[in-house]
Design an enzyme around this catalytic site. Structure first.
Site, mmCIF file in Angstrom:
data_model
loop_
_atom_site.group_PDB
_atom_site.id
_atom_site.type_symbol
_atom_site.label_atom_id
_atom_site.label_comp_id
_atom_site.label_asym_id
_atom_site.label_seq_id
_atom_site.Cartn_x
_atom_site.Cartn_y
_atom_site.Cartn_z
ATOM 1 N N ASP A 53 0.862 -1.184 0.000
ATOM 2 C CA ASP A 53 0.000 0.000 0.000
ATOM 3 C C ASP A 53 0.897 1.232 0.000
ATOM 4 O O ASP A 53 1.970 1.236 0.633
ATOM 5 C CB ASP A 53 -0.917 0.024 1.224
ATOM 6 C CG ASP A 53 -1.915 1.180 1.152
ATOM 7 O OD1 ASP A 53 -2.944 1.018 0.484
ATOM 8 O OD2 ASP A 53 -1.638 2.242 1.739
ATOM 9 N N GLU A 55 1.096 5.627 0.234
ATOM 10 C CA GLU A 55 0.504 6.945 0.455
ATOM 11 C C GLU A 55 1.243 7.922 -0.453
ATOM 12 O O GLU A 55 2.471 7.820 -0.618
ATOM 13 C CB GLU A 55 0.620 7.376 1.924
ATOM 14 C CG GLU A 55 -0.057 6.428 2.908
ATOM 15 C CD GLU A 55 -1.540 6.221 2.630
ATOM 16 O OE1 GLU A 55 -2.178 7.169 2.115
ATOM 17 O OE2 GLU A 55 -2.064 5.126 2.920
ATOM 18 N N HIS A 194 -5.477 4.966 6.278
ATOM 19 C CA HIS A 194 -4.704 5.768 5.328
ATOM 20 C C HIS A 194 -3.244 5.912 5.751
ATOM 21 O O HIS A 194 -2.603 6.920 5.447
ATOM 22 C CB HIS A 194 -5.339 7.148 5.122
ATOM 23 C CG HIS A 194 -6.640 7.095 4.390
ATOM 24 N ND1 HIS A 194 -6.735 6.713 3.077
ATOM 25 C CD2 HIS A 194 -7.910 7.349 4.820
ATOM 26 C CE1 HIS A 194 -8.018 6.749 2.704
ATOM 27 N NE2 HIS A 194 -8.742 7.129 3.743
ATOM 28 N N ASP A 199 -2.828 -0.178 6.286
ATOM 29 C CA ASP A 199 -3.692 -0.539 5.159
ATOM 30 C C ASP A 199 -3.228 -1.837 4.507
ATOM 31 O O ASP A 199 -4.057 -2.655 4.059
ATOM 32 C CB ASP A 199 -3.721 0.585 4.126
ATOM 33 C CG ASP A 199 -4.524 1.796 4.612
ATOM 34 O OD1 ASP A 199 -4.977 1.770 5.776
ATOM 35 O OD2 ASP A 199 -4.676 2.758 3.841
#
Length: 594
Positions: A53, A55, A194, A199
Site C-alpha cells: 500500500d 501513500e 490511510h 492498510d
C-alpha cells in the site's frame, strides 16, 4: 537435395558442445507419476504474495510522489516479513493530503528519498506476486518511480483485491468495496487508516478472506484466480474436470457432446490451461456458453509445436465441421477464377481446381472473385460472354465490342492467334507480373479522383486489391506446392528447435528437439517418418489453401532456418505483394496512394 546448416555443430550459437551425432533422440517425458508445475498450476497456498500500500501526494503518478510505502510478505496464510518507511517527496505535501493521511512535511523531513527506498522494496518484492487494493493506482506509482530512478520496470504479476471482491461478493454482503468495508466483513486485526503499513495489513486479511470464498468455488491455483469471473455459472464451473489429464504442451482440443459429435475444435500452446479457462473464466464469445453447456467430454491431440497444432486444427475443422467453429469449416467453398481451355478462353468462376489450367485465388467469396475479374477485364480485353465460341461459326458481337472492351472474336474480328495475346497477358498478370492490371487500375483511380468521383475511385481500388490479393495467394501457394520436400527449423526460447517437413505444400512431419542437443538425429528421424505426399494438378493439390498459408507464414517468420530443400522455392521478382504494399500506404480521400 540441398542441405543448409542450422549452426556449426548443431543447436544454437551459444549452446554447449553437442553430443555425438547418431545418438537416438532422448525421451522428453517426465517420470511416471511426476507432474510438472505447468500441469498442476501454482497452488495459492504455495505462492508468495507481497501486499503493498502506498501513500502519495496526489492521485496522478505523473505529477505526484510517494510519501510512504508499507508492504507485508505472506505465504500459506503466514506473515513472513514486513516493510514500512516514510519517503521524502521533492515538493511539499498538500494540506488536504496531510489531513487525510496524517503525514506532514515535518514527519518526512528526515526520511530517505524514493531513489534510496525503491531498491529495498524491489528486493523485498522480488519473485513474489504483488497484491494491492485498487492495484492500478499503486502499481502506476511504483512503475513511475522505477522510470524516474532509472530502474528497469519489473513485469510484476499482480492481484487486485478490489477487482476480486467485486466478482466474489454481492451488494447484500457489503455496501461497497472500499478497504474499510471489506476489512469489517473479513475481520481484520488492523483497521485501515490511510497509513501504508496499516492498510497493507488490512488488505492481507481481506485477501485471505477472499481466498476462502474462492476455494469454495473451486479456485485453488493462481492461474484459476487470474482467469476467474463471477459470470461463469456453477454448472459451467463444475465441468472443469473435463480438462484433467489433457496435455500441458501445444496441441488441439475437441469438445464433444454426449453422442460424440464434435462441437468445437481449438488449439493452444498449453491445451490443459486453455480448456480449463472455458470453465473458470469469462468467455467473451457468447456462442461458446452454449457449446460448454452441451459439452460432455474433451479430446486432445498433443503436437510437437504450434505449427503442427494449427495445421491439425484446420484439418479437423474441415473434417468434422463443428457447429461452433466459424472459420475453416468449408474449404470446399473456396472460389477460383480460371482461364478456360477453349479456342477463345475467358475467365470462369469455379469451385474446384483440379487440372493444370491457370487459376487465380482462392477467394473467400464470389463477390471478391467478381471484383478481381472486373479488374482484369478493365485492363485486358478478354471476352465476358459465356457462350462457347468456334472460329468456324461466327456469331453477333455484343455491346462490349462497340465500347472497345472486347476484340469481338465472336464475329471473326479477332482470330484465335490474335486473341491468344490477350490470354497470354492475363496469364502473365496472374502468375508473374501484375503490372498491366495495376497500371490501368491506378490510372483510372487517379482520373476518377481528379473528377472528384471518390466513391467510384474506391470501387476501382477495391477491384485492384481483390485481384492483387488473389494473385499474391496463388503465387505463394504455387511456390510451396512445387517443392517436393523442404525441412525447416525454428529456434525455441528454451534453446531447442521446432522442426517441420513440408512436401508439396503439406505438413508431412513435425518434431521438437530438447534444449542444447544436436538436432540432426531429430531431422533425420522426422524426415524418415514423414507422410508420403504425391504431387497433383491444380494450385492446392495436396493440402488446403489455409494449411499451405499457415506453413508459408511459419517459414517466413523471424529466426526460421531452411535445413534442406529438394526443388526450388522462389516467388516472381515482380510479385503481387509489391503492389499491395504500395496500395496500403497513406491514401488520399479517393483511396489512391500518395
Amino acid at each position: 537435395m540441398r542441405r543448409f546448416s542450422l549452426v556449426p555443430g548443431g543447436g544454437h550459437p551459444d549452446a554447449p558442445p553437442a553430443p555425438p551425432s547418431g545418438r537416438q533422440p532422448p525421451s522428453r517425458q517426465l517420470p511416471p507419476g511426476q507432474a510438472s508445475l505447468e500441469e498442476l498450476g501454482r497452488l495459492l497456498r504455495d505462492v508468495t504474495f507481497v501486499v503493498v500500500d502506498l501513500e502519495t501526494t496526489g492521485t496522478r503518478s505523473a505529477d505526484s510522489e510517494i510519501t510512504e510505502i508499507g508492504a507485508v510478505k505472506v505465504r500459506g496464510g503466514q506473515v513472513l516479513a514486513e516493510m514500512a518507511t516514510l519517503v521524502r517527496p521533492a515538493a511539499p505535501i498538500p494540506p488536504f493530503i496531510s489531513v487525510l493521511t496524517g503525514i506532514t512535511d515535518a514527519m518526512v523531513a528526515t526520511a530517505p528519498r524514493i531513489d534510496a527506498v525503491l531498491p529495498t522494496f524491489l528486493e523485498f518484492a522480488h519473485g513474489s506476486v504483488l497484491v494491492a487494493h485498487n492495484a492500478p493506482f499503486d502499481l502506476g506509482f511504483l512503475r513511475e518511480a522505477c522510470v524516474r530512478c532509472g530502474h528497469p520496470v519489473p513485469a510484476w504479476e499482480h492481484l487486485d483485491t478490489l477487482r476480486i471482491a467485486k466478482q466474489v461478493l454481492s451488494r447484500d454482503e457489503s455496501p461497497d468495496y472500499k478497504l474499510g468495508s471489506l476489512a469489517r466483513l473479513f475481520p481484520a486485526d488492523t483497521e485501515p487508516c490511510h497509513r501504508a503499513l496499516a492498510d497493507a495489513r488490512a488488505t492481507v486479511a481481506v485477501l485471505h478472506g477472499l481466498f476462502e470464498r474462492l476455494g469454495n468455488l473451486g479456485v485453488t491455483t493462481l492461474e484459476d484466480l487470474q482467469g476467474f469471473s463471477r459470470k461463469v455459472s456453477p454448472a459451467q464451473r463444475r465441468k472443469r474436470h473435463l480438462a484433467d489429464g489433457l496435455p500441458t504442451g501445444p496441441g488441439v482440443y475437441i469438445f464433444r457432446d454426449s453422442a460424440g459429435r464434435a462441437l468445437y475444435v481449438g488449439t493452444s500452446r498449453s491445451v490443459r490451461a486453455r480448456v480449463r479457462s472455458y470453465f473458470t473464466a469469462s468467455e467473451p464469445r457468447t456462442r461458446m456458453t452454449g457449446m460448454v453447456a452441451a459439452a460432455d467430454r474433451v479430446d486432445a491431440i498433443a503436437c510437437a509445436h504450434a505449427l503442427e497444432a494449427q495445421v491439425r486444427e484446420v484439418r479437423l475443422i474441415a473434417e468434422h465441421k463443428p457447429p461452433y467453429n466459424r472459420r475453416s469449416r468449408h474449404p470446399e467453398r473456396a472460389v477460383y477464377l480460371k482461364i478456360t481451355d477453349e479456342p477463345y478462353p475467358r475467365l470462369s468462376r469455379v469451385r474446384a481446381a483440379r487440372d493444370e489450367g491457370t487459376y487465380l485465388g482462392p477467394f473467400t467469396s464470389s463477390a471478391a472473385a467478381d471484383l478481381a475479374a472486373a479488374a482484369i477485364h478493365e485492363a485486358i480485353p478478354l471476352r465476358q460472354c459465356t457462350t462457347r465460341l468456334s472460329p468456324r461459326r461466327p456469331t453477333a458481337a455484343c455491346a462490349l465490342a462497340d465500347l472497345g472492351r472486347c476484340g469481338a472474336p465472336c464475329d471473326g474480328r479477332e482470330s484465335p492467334q490474335e486473341y491468344a495475346r490477350h490470354v497470354a497477358a492475363a496469364r502473365a498478370a496472374i502468375t508473374t507480373d501484375p503490372r498491366v492490371v495495376v497500371d490501368v487500375a491506378r490510372a483510372r483511380i487517379a482520373g476518377l479522383a481528379a473528377e472528384q468521383r471518390y466513391e467510384d475511385a474506391a470501387v476501382a481500388r477495391d477491384r485492384l486489391l481483390a485481384f492483387l490479393h488473389g494473385a499474391q495467394r496463388l503465387q505463394r501457394l504455387s511456390a510451396l506446392n512445387t517443392v517436393a520436400e523442404m525441412t525447416a527449423a525454428a529456434p525455441t526460447p528454451e534453446g531447442g528447435w521446432d522442426i517441420a517437413v513440408i512436401r508439396h505444400g503439406r505438413l508431412a512431419g513435425a518434431t521438437s528437439t530438447p534444449a542444447h542437443t544436436d538436432p540432426w538425429p531429430w531431422v533425420t528421424a522426422v524426415r524418415a517418418s514423414a507422410e508420403t505426399v504425391r504431387p497433383g494438378p491444380g494450385p492446392t493439390p495436396c493440402a488446403s489453401a489455409e494449411e499451405t498459408e499457415l506453413i508459408h507464414r511459419w517459414l517466413t517468420a523471424a529466426g526460421v532456418r531452411l535445413v534442406s530443400l529438394d526443388g526450388q522455392w522462389a516467388s516472381p521478382v515482380a510479385a503481387a505483394a509489391r503492389d499491395i504494399s504500395l496500395l496500403h500506404r497513406p491514401q488520399d480521400p479517393a483511396g489512391a496512394p500518395e
